[in-house]
Design a protein around this motif. Structure first.
Motif, mmCIF file in Angstrom:
data_model
loop_
_atom_site.group_PDB
_atom_site.id
_atom_site.type_symbol
_atom_site.label_atom_id
_atom_site.label_comp_id
_atom_site.label_asym_id
_atom_site.label_seq_id
_atom_site.Cartn_x
_atom_site.Cartn_y
_atom_site.Cartn_z
ATOM 1 N N CYS A 163 0.871 -1.186 0.000
ATOM 2 C CA CYS A 163 0.000 0.000 0.000
ATOM 3 C C CYS A 163 0.908 1.237 0.000
ATOM 4 O O CYS A 163 1.251 1.788 1.048
ATOM 5 C CB CYS A 163 -0.914 -0.008 1.220
ATOM 6 N N VAL A 164 1.312 1.654 -1.196
ATOM 7 C CA VAL A 164 2.268 2.758 -1.308
ATOM 8 C C VAL A 164 1.650 4.059 -0.787
ATOM 9 O O VAL A 164 2.331 4.890 -0.181
ATOM 10 C CB VAL A 164 2.702 2.918 -2.778
ATOM 11 N N LYS A 165 0.344 4.223 -0.995
ATOM 12 C CA LYS A 165 -0.335 5.439 -0.536
ATOM 13 C C LYS A 165 -0.272 5.552 0.982
ATOM 14 O O LYS A 165 -0.094 6.642 1.541
ATOM 15 C CB LYS A 165 -1.792 5.421 -1.002
ATOM 16 N N GLY A 166 -0.393 4.411 1.674
ATOM 17 C CA GLY A 166 -0.298 4.424 3.127
ATOM 18 C C GLY A 166 1.122 4.640 3.601
ATOM 19 O O GLY A 166 1.361 5.375 4.568
ATOM 20 N N LEU A 167 2.087 4.018 2.911
ATOM 21 C CA LEU A 167 3.494 4.206 3.280
ATOM 22 C C LEU A 167 3.944 5.644 3.071
ATOM 23 O O LEU A 167 4.859 6.125 3.738
ATOM 24 C CB LEU A 167 4.380 3.262 2.456
ATOM 25 N N ALA A 168 3.295 6.334 2.112
ATOM 26 C CA ALA A 168 3.656 7.722 1.820
ATOM 27 C C ALA A 168 3.206 8.676 2.917
ATOM 28 O O ALA A 168 3.548 9.866 2.887
ATOM 29 C CB ALA A 168 3.052 8.152 0.490
ATOM 30 N N ARG A 169 2.443 8.187 3.901
ATOM 31 C CA ARG A 169 2.024 9.034 5.022
ATOM 32 C C ARG A 169 2.944 8.893 6.226
ATOM 33 O O ARG A 169 2.734 9.551 7.249
ATOM 34 C CB ARG A 169 0.592 8.662 5.437
ATOM 35 N N THR A 170 3.941 8.046 6.129
ATOM 36 C CA THR A 170 4.851 7.827 7.251
ATOM 37 C C THR A 170 6.047 8.779 7.169
ATOM 38 O O THR A 170 6.167 9.583 6.227
ATOM 39 C CB THR A 170 5.353 6.374 7.254
ATOM 40 N N LYS A 171 6.968 8.651 8.132
ATOM 41 C CA LYS A 171 8.156 9.507 8.140
ATOM 42 C C LYS A 171 9.135 9.136 7.022
ATOM 43 O O LYS A 171 10.082 9.884 6.752
ATOM 44 C CB LYS A 171 8.862 9.422 9.495
ATOM 45 N N LEU A 172 8.926 7.972 6.395
ATOM 46 C CA LEU A 172 9.783 7.538 5.290
ATOM 47 C C LEU A 172 9.162 7.861 3.937
ATOM 48 O O LEU A 172 9.500 7.245 2.927
ATOM 49 C CB LEU A 172 10.042 6.033 5.392
ATOM 50 N N ALA A 173 8.238 8.819 3.910
ATOM 51 C CA ALA A 173 7.472 9.104 2.691
ATOM 52 C C ALA A 173 8.377 9.472 1.515
ATOM 53 O O ALA A 173 8.179 8.995 0.390
ATOM 54 C CB ALA A 173 6.476 10.231 2.966
ATOM 55 N N LYS A 174 9.382 10.293 1.775
ATOM 56 C CA LYS A 174 10.252 10.752 0.689
ATOM 57 C C LYS A 174 10.999 9.580 0.059
ATOM 58 O O LYS A 174 11.103 9.476 -1.174
ATOM 59 C CB LYS A 174 11.244 11.789 1.220
ATOM 60 N N SER A 175 11.509 8.684 0.884
ATOM 61 C CA SER A 175 12.243 7.521 0.376
ATOM 62 C C SER A 175 11.315 6.540 -0.327
ATOM 63 O O SER A 175 11.680 5.945 -1.339
ATOM 64 C CB SER A 175 12.970 6.817 1.524
ATOM 65 N N VAL A 176 10.099 6.368 0.204
ATOM 66 C CA VAL A 176 9.138 5.440 -0.401
ATOM 67 C C VAL A 176 8.727 5.908 -1.786
ATOM 68 O O VAL A 176 8.696 5.138 -2.748
ATOM 69 C CB VAL A 176 7.905 5.279 0.523
ATOM 70 N N LEU A 177 8.407 7.184 -1.918
ATOM 71 C CA LEU A 177 7.994 7.720 -3.217
ATOM 72 C C LEU A 177 9.161 7.736 -4.201
ATOM 73 O O LEU A 177 8.966 7.557 -5.405
ATOM 74 C CB LEU A 177 7.430 9.129 -3.036
ATOM 75 N N ASP A 178 10.372 7.958 -3.693
ATOM 76 C CA ASP A 178 11.544 7.962 -4.564
ATOM 77 C C ASP A 178 11.869 6.563 -5.075
ATOM 78 O O ASP A 178 12.478 6.400 -6.138
ATOM 79 C CB ASP A 178 12.747 8.523 -3.802
ATOM 80 N N ALA A 179 11.446 5.522 -4.331
ATOM 81 C CA ALA A 179 11.741 4.144 -4.728
ATOM 82 C C ALA A 179 10.916 3.706 -5.932
ATOM 83 O O ALA A 179 11.363 2.875 -6.724
ATOM 84 C CB ALA A 179 11.499 3.204 -3.548
ATOM 85 N N GLY A 180 9.694 4.213 -6.077
ATOM 86 C CA GLY A 180 8.856 3.857 -7.223
ATOM 87 C C GLY A 180 8.411 2.405 -7.215
ATOM 88 O O GLY A 180 8.507 1.722 -8.237
ATOM 89 N N PHE A 181 7.925 1.917 -6.065
ATOM 90 C CA PHE A 181 7.514 0.518 -5.961
ATOM 91 C C PHE A 181 6.382 0.178 -6.935
ATOM 92 O O PHE A 181 6.402 -0.857 -7.594
ATOM 93 C CB PHE A 181 7.070 0.202 -4.526
ATOM 94 N N GLY A 182 5.378 1.053 -7.007
ATOM 95 C CA GLY A 182 4.245 0.794 -7.893
ATOM 96 C C GLY A 182 4.655 0.742 -9.350
ATOM 97 O O GLY A 182 4.179 -0.107 -10.120
ATOM 98 N N MET A 183 5.546 1.637 -9.756
ATOM 99 C CA MET A 183 6.022 1.658 -11.134
ATOM 100 C C MET A 183 6.821 0.399 -11.462
ATOM 101 O O MET A 183 6.695 -0.173 -12.552
ATOM 102 C CB MET A 183 6.880 2.905 -11.359
#
Length: 336
Positions: free
Chosen positions: A205-225
């Protein structure tokens, strides 16, 4: 030919409203004039030598990354915020999906190691890249310069493009890495015998992970893509992508005795099972559990009749097992 282009715009609007009423997306919005613009030519497009012929525009010089041998169905021309033009060409091809066999591999997605792959025998890790942090200083300087420009001035418009180029550099770096990584994973799991290969990943759930303190790293990783790229590339090779439920405790579950360790937190990278005293690497243990869960999903599904063999295991595979993803820029576009 202008009428067909206008009709295509109405068809796109109709599709947008259908997706909205089917609760697949939000309400359609007007395009911003400062962002990406696109137009689709549904017919009368052709390739002449090293150029692309478009209705009303005529012959346009272009660079083609691959040979286009089939009938062209449509051409979508897009303009980026940095004034670059791309043409995405949809054409027919007679190339059939090759029937190949490979192995079932479990893939654990993470931030310390971008992917950890277990193919039943060995574990391999791929280190991440961090384009947002790499170009953070350059982006900061150009945004500071932008804030000092007078609103509405020509200098401000020029600086907006300089900022956009940094964002484009970050996006292209991430896209290039994910394309190469997905191609490597697919090629390493597809061999030349008859059958099919399977990759098993977590449905994060990338949208949920993007609400945590690791949001910048999670979005930069591009898991969904990355999952999107793996899905369509595996489909072209005759393989399948299986997604394990996001609530499956792949990290906390011991791969040997199957006991669950609820005391693990994100900072613990290695741990010893309190039940069987087995030493585990966090990511490798998760990849092994994901692979086993994928094999279990395939073996317990008796609805379909498509039987494959991977690593000596007989399993049944159904298209409903893997959730479909819409492809995002599957191939490199033609630069016009």
């Amino acid at each position: 030919m202008a009428n067909t282009i206008l009709q295509q715009s109405l068809k796109n609007l109709e599709s947008a409203f259908k997706n909205f009423f089917a609760h697949r997306t939000g309400f359609p919005k007007f395009k911003s004039k400062h962002k990406k613009q696109s137009i689709r030519y549904p017919e009368s497009c052709s390739i002449q030598g090293k150029s692309l012929k478009l209705p009303k525009l005529g012959i346009v010089k272009a660079k083609f990354p691959k040979t286009i041998s089939g009938k062209i169905k449509s051409v979508t021309v897009s303009k980026t915020s940095t004034d670059k033009y791309f043409a995405a060409i949809l054409f027919e091809t007679n190339n059939l999906i090759p029937h190949k066999t490979g192995k079932i591999s479990g893939i654990d997605l993470g931030l310390t190691s971008r992917v950890t792959v277990f193919d039943g025998e060995t574990c391999t890790k791929v280190d991440p890249i961090k384009p947002t942090r790499k170009y953070a200083k350059r982006l900061k300087r150009r945004q500071q310069a932008l804030s000092r420009k007078t609103k509405g001035s020509n200098n401000r418009k020029k600086q907006v493009k300089r900022v956009a180029k940094v964002h484009e550099k970050i996006a292209n770096t991430r896209l290039d890495f994910l394309h190469k990584l997905s191609r490597k994973l697919v090629d390493e799991n597809v061999q030349t015998r008859h059958g099919a290969s399977v990759l098993v990943v977590e449905n994060l759930c990338v949208k949920g992970l993007a609400r945590t303190k690791l949001a910048k790293s999670v979005l930069d990783a591009g898991f969904g893509m990355l999952i999107n790229f793996l899905g369509y590339k595996l489909e072209r090779e005759g393989g399948k992508l299986i997604e394990v439920d996001r609530f499956f405790p792949s990290t906390k579950l011991c791969n040997c005795c199957k006991s669950k360790n609820n005391s693990l937190n994100l900072s613990i990278r290695e741990w010893v099972c309190p039940n069987c005293q087995t030493h585990h690497d966090r990511d490798e243990n998760a990849a092994k559990n994901i692979r086993e869960e994928g094999v279990k999903i395939l073996s317990t599904n008796t609805v379909g009749h498509t039987e494959i063999q991977a690593c000596g295991e007989d399993v049944r595979l159904v298209g409903a097992c893997a959730k479909k993803h819409s492809s995002v820029k599957q191939e490199s576009p033609v630069t016009a």
